[in-house]
Enzyme design. Sequence first.
Site, PDB file in Angstrom:
ATOM      1  N   CYS A  14      -6.232  93.782  53.836  1.00  0.00           N
ATOM      2  CA  CYS A  14      -4.982  93.206  54.145  1.00  0.00           C
ATOM      3  C   CYS A  14      -4.534  92.282  53.139  1.00  0.00           C
ATOM      4  CB  CYS A  14      -5.043  92.671  55.462  1.00  0.00           C
ATOM      5  SG  CYS A  14      -6.305  91.340  55.690  1.00  0.00           S
ATOM      6  N   ASN A  17      -7.437  88.531  53.981  1.00  0.00           N
ATOM      7  CA  ASN A  17      -8.922  89.104  54.370  1.00  0.00           C
ATOM      8  C   ASN A  17      -9.274  87.771  55.540  1.00  0.00           C
ATOM      9  OD1 ASN A  17     -11.947  89.537  53.074  1.00  0.00           O
ATOM     10  ND2 ASN A  17     -11.204  90.526  54.467  1.00  0.00           N
ATOM     11  N   ARG A  20      -6.315  90.360  59.955  1.00  0.00           N
ATOM     12  CA  ARG A  20      -6.402  91.594  60.274  1.00  0.00           C
ATOM     13  C   ARG A  20      -7.675  92.768  59.384  1.00  0.00           C
ATOM     14  NH1 ARG A  20      -0.625  93.115  57.776  1.00  0.00           N
ATOM     15  NH2 ARG A  20      -1.279  91.354  56.216  1.00  0.00           N
ATOM     16  N   ASP A 129       1.391  91.776  60.548  1.00  0.00           N
ATOM     17  CA  ASP A 129       0.411  90.417  60.213  1.00  0.00           C
ATOM     18  C   ASP A 129       0.622  89.234  61.303  1.00  0.00           C
ATOM     19  OD1 ASP A 129      -0.454  88.254  59.097  1.00  0.00           O
ATOM     20  OD2 ASP A 129       0.537  88.290  57.205  1.00  0.00           O
TER      21      ASP A 129
END
Length: 158
Positions: A14, A17, A20, A129
């Site tokens: 992602c 880090n 997700r 997100d």
Amino acid sequence: MSRTAPLPAILFVCLGNICRSPLAEAALRARAVAAGLELDIDSAGTGDWHVGEPPDRRARATARRHGIDISGYRGRQVQAEDFRRFSHIFALDHTNLSNLRRLAPADATARLGLLLDMVDGLAGQAVADPYYGGEDGFEITWQQVDAAAAAIIDELYR
Ligand code: 4NP
């Protein structure tokens, strides 16, 4: 899969880090243990802002609600070597997938893909997100990455 084949090695990517991809890593680790499968699993970010940091507090709380402790995970940034070390690299959204394609070295061997392409009914979609939202967004993230983890295990069993 033949016994001499190398271990499947799966990297989730992602942006930071910390939200997700650590949840995706946790979900696949748990499902691999439950299935008795040995896999090499990791996560990373395309950005470097959170290198060395533990996952976001809300991600830790979400994993804990599902019985998993991710407080020992630490953020790291994707490296050129990842494109050779991992057999599969799954991006959590389209921007990270394009950035991975741009970062891939000429001798990359990993297969790159969008994570939710693994899930029936969610192909082509991004894992949104949750960073700027509330804790409920992290539960949606969990449900999506866990469905993807289940699909990855199914694929490896086939
Ligand atoms: P992630 O979420 O990519 O799921 O880890 C984010 C974490 C941090 C930031 C953005 C997204 N950030 O801008 O710092």
